[in-house]
Write a protein that holds these residues in place. Structure first.
Motif, PDB file in Angstrom:
ATOM      1  N   GLY A  50       0.871  -1.307   0.098  1.00  0.00           N
ATOM      2  CA  GLY A  50       0.132   0.037   0.001  1.00  0.00           C
ATOM      3  C   GLY A  50       0.811   1.353  -0.030  1.00  0.00           C
ATOM      4  O   GLY A  50       0.201   2.440  -0.005  1.00  0.00           O
ATOM      5  N   GLY A  51       2.088   1.204  -0.175  1.00  0.00           N
ATOM      6  CA  GLY A  51       2.942   2.237  -0.181  1.00  0.00           C
ATOM      7  C   GLY A  51       3.634   2.717   1.235  1.00  0.00           C
ATOM      8  O   GLY A  51       3.924   3.780   1.365  1.00  0.00           O
ATOM      9  N   ALA A  52       3.262   1.987   2.181  1.00  0.00           N
ATOM     10  CA  ALA A  52       3.704   2.412   3.571  1.00  0.00           C
ATOM     11  C   ALA A  52       5.523   2.470   3.653  1.00  0.00           C
ATOM     12  O   ALA A  52       6.016   1.406   3.206  1.00  0.00           O
ATOM     13  CB  ALA A  52       3.319   1.504   4.660  1.00  0.00           C
ATOM     14  N   SER A  53       5.985   3.262   4.204  1.00  0.00           N
ATOM     15  CA  SER A  53       7.524   3.327   4.535  1.00  0.00           C
ATOM     16  C   SER A  53       7.852   2.070   5.253  1.00  0.00           C
ATOM     17  O   SER A  53       7.030   1.937   5.995  1.00  0.00           O
ATOM     18  CB  SER A  53       7.753   4.636   5.021  1.00  0.00           C
ATOM     19  OG  SER A  53       7.491   5.689   4.191  1.00  0.00           O
ATOM     20  N   TRP A  54       9.063   1.713   5.050  1.00  0.00           N
ATOM     21  CA  TRP A  54       9.647   0.655   6.149  1.00  0.00           C
ATOM     22  C   TRP A  54      11.073   0.723   6.143  1.00  0.00           C
ATOM     23  O   TRP A  54      11.671   1.454   5.457  1.00  0.00           O
ATOM     24  CB  TRP A  54       9.092  -0.622   5.623  1.00  0.00           C
ATOM     25  CG  TRP A  54       9.422  -1.073   4.226  1.00  0.00           C
ATOM     26  CD1 TRP A  54       8.564  -0.672   2.965  1.00  0.00           C
ATOM     27  CD2 TRP A  54      10.341  -2.137   3.750  1.00  0.00           C
ATOM     28  NE1 TRP A  54       9.264  -1.057   1.967  1.00  0.00           N
ATOM     29  CE2 TRP A  54      10.150  -1.916   2.130  1.00  0.00           C
ATOM     30  CE3 TRP A  54      11.282  -2.918   4.338  1.00  0.00           C
ATOM     31  CZ2 TRP A  54      11.197  -2.925   1.534  1.00  0.00           C
ATOM     32  CZ3 TRP A  54      11.964  -3.645   3.401  1.00  0.00           C
ATOM     33  CH2 TRP A  54      11.932  -3.638   2.107  1.00  0.00           C
ATOM     34  N   ALA A  55      11.500  -0.046   7.067  1.00  0.00           N
ATOM     35  CA  ALA A  55      13.113  -0.143   7.575  1.00  0.00           C
ATOM     36  C   ALA A  55      13.558  -1.338   7.661  1.00  0.00           C
ATOM     37  O   ALA A  55      12.682  -2.409   8.114  1.00  0.00           O
ATOM     38  CB  ALA A  55      13.665   0.741   8.555  1.00  0.00           C
ATOM     39  N   VAL A  56      14.529  -1.606   7.453  1.00  0.00           N
ATOM     40  CA  VAL A  56      15.312  -3.105   7.416  1.00  0.00           C
ATOM     41  C   VAL A  56      16.693  -3.127   7.907  1.00  0.00           C
ATOM     42  O   VAL A  56      17.396  -2.425   7.348  1.00  0.00           O
ATOM     43  CB  VAL A  56      14.899  -4.076   5.908  1.00  0.00           C
ATOM     44  CG1 VAL A  56      15.468  -3.378   4.947  1.00  0.00           C
ATOM     45  CG2 VAL A  56      15.215  -5.557   6.363  1.00  0.00           C
ATOM     46  N   TRP A  57      17.019  -4.142   8.716  1.00  0.00           N
ATOM     47  CA  TRP A  57      18.676  -4.363   8.788  1.00  0.00           C
ATOM     48  C   TRP A  57      19.110  -4.798   7.534  1.00  0.00           C
ATOM     49  O   TRP A  57      18.569  -5.669   6.962  1.00  0.00           O
ATOM     50  CB  TRP A  57      18.829  -5.273   9.982  1.00  0.00           C
ATOM     51  CG  TRP A  57      18.411  -4.825  11.336  1.00  0.00           C
ATOM     52  CD1 TRP A  57      17.145  -5.302  11.970  1.00  0.00           C
ATOM     53  CD2 TRP A  57      18.753  -3.621  12.314  1.00  0.00           C
ATOM     54  NE1 TRP A  57      17.142  -4.716  13.107  1.00  0.00           N
ATOM     55  CE2 TRP A  57      17.993  -3.712  13.296  1.00  0.00           C
ATOM     56  CE3 TRP A  57      19.916  -2.780  12.018  1.00  0.00           C
ATOM     57  CZ2 TRP A  57      18.196  -2.677  14.181  1.00  0.00           C
ATOM     58  CZ3 TRP A  57      20.168  -1.787  13.000  1.00  0.00           C
ATOM     59  CH2 TRP A  57      19.372  -1.772  14.093  1.00  0.00           C
ATOM     60  N   LEU A  58      20.526  -4.508   7.240  1.00  0.00           N
ATOM     61  CA  LEU A  58      21.239  -5.034   6.208  1.00  0.00           C
ATOM     62  C   LEU A  58      22.678  -5.446   6.841  1.00  0.00           C
ATOM     63  O   LEU A  58      23.102  -5.004   7.883  1.00  0.00           O
ATOM     64  CB  LEU A  58      21.090  -4.307   4.977  1.00  0.00           C
ATOM     65  CG  LEU A  58      20.214  -3.779   4.418  1.00  0.00           C
ATOM     66  CD1 LEU A  58      20.301  -2.408   3.425  1.00  0.00           C
ATOM     67  CD2 LEU A  58      19.313  -4.873   3.813  1.00  0.00           C
TER      68      LEU A  58
END
Length: 140
Positions: A50-58
């Motif tokens: 739905g176009g929600a921002s997100w964050a992830v570990w790399l």
């Protein structure tokens, strides 16, 4: 206490307070990478549909990626991140570019080194101007 030492106490206290406050936030980290699309090799969360921002570990938590959605010709970008505490990162958005922007809605990723003070063993909050993202504790 000698009078000279007594006069220096307020100045010493002020220097100590400034040093303590400086330890509360790190210096802003600049992006390592900035590109159209989602992070490579990462399964986006269902909410991103739905176009929600997100964050992830790399890179085993040594880096973090922030994904924002917007125009492909004028993408929203994160300018820098700062560790507010061991469990909180404040992200500053880059100024919006001028000009004409397309009305499409696509992901754009900005990658940062994880600030030194930030824990990888507990949940981390990423504060953006209009939303709050959560990075879960690293497993393993």
């Amino acid at each position: 206490m000698p009078r000279t030492a007594a006069r220096l106490l307020p100045a010493i206290a002020a220097v100590a307070a400034v040093a303590a406050l400086a330890g509360c936030t790190g210096s802003p980290s600049r992006p390592l990478e900035d590109y159209a699309g989602e992070p490579k090799g990462v399964q986006p969360p269902a909410s991103s549909a739905g176009g929600a921002s997100w964050a992830v570990w790399l890179e085993d938590g040594d880096q973090l990626a922030i994904v924002l959605y917007g125009s492909s010709t004028c993408p929203p970008k994160v300018q820098n991140v700062t560790a507010s505490s061991a469990t909180e990162i404040t992200a500053t958005l880059a100024p919006a570019p001028g000009g004409i922007c397309t009305r499409d809605f696509v992901p754009h990723t900005t990658v940062f080194s994880t600030p030194d003070r930030v824990t990888k063993t507990g949940e981390v909050t990423v504060l953006l101007p209009d939303t709050t993202l959560k990075l879960p504790a690293r497993q393993g």
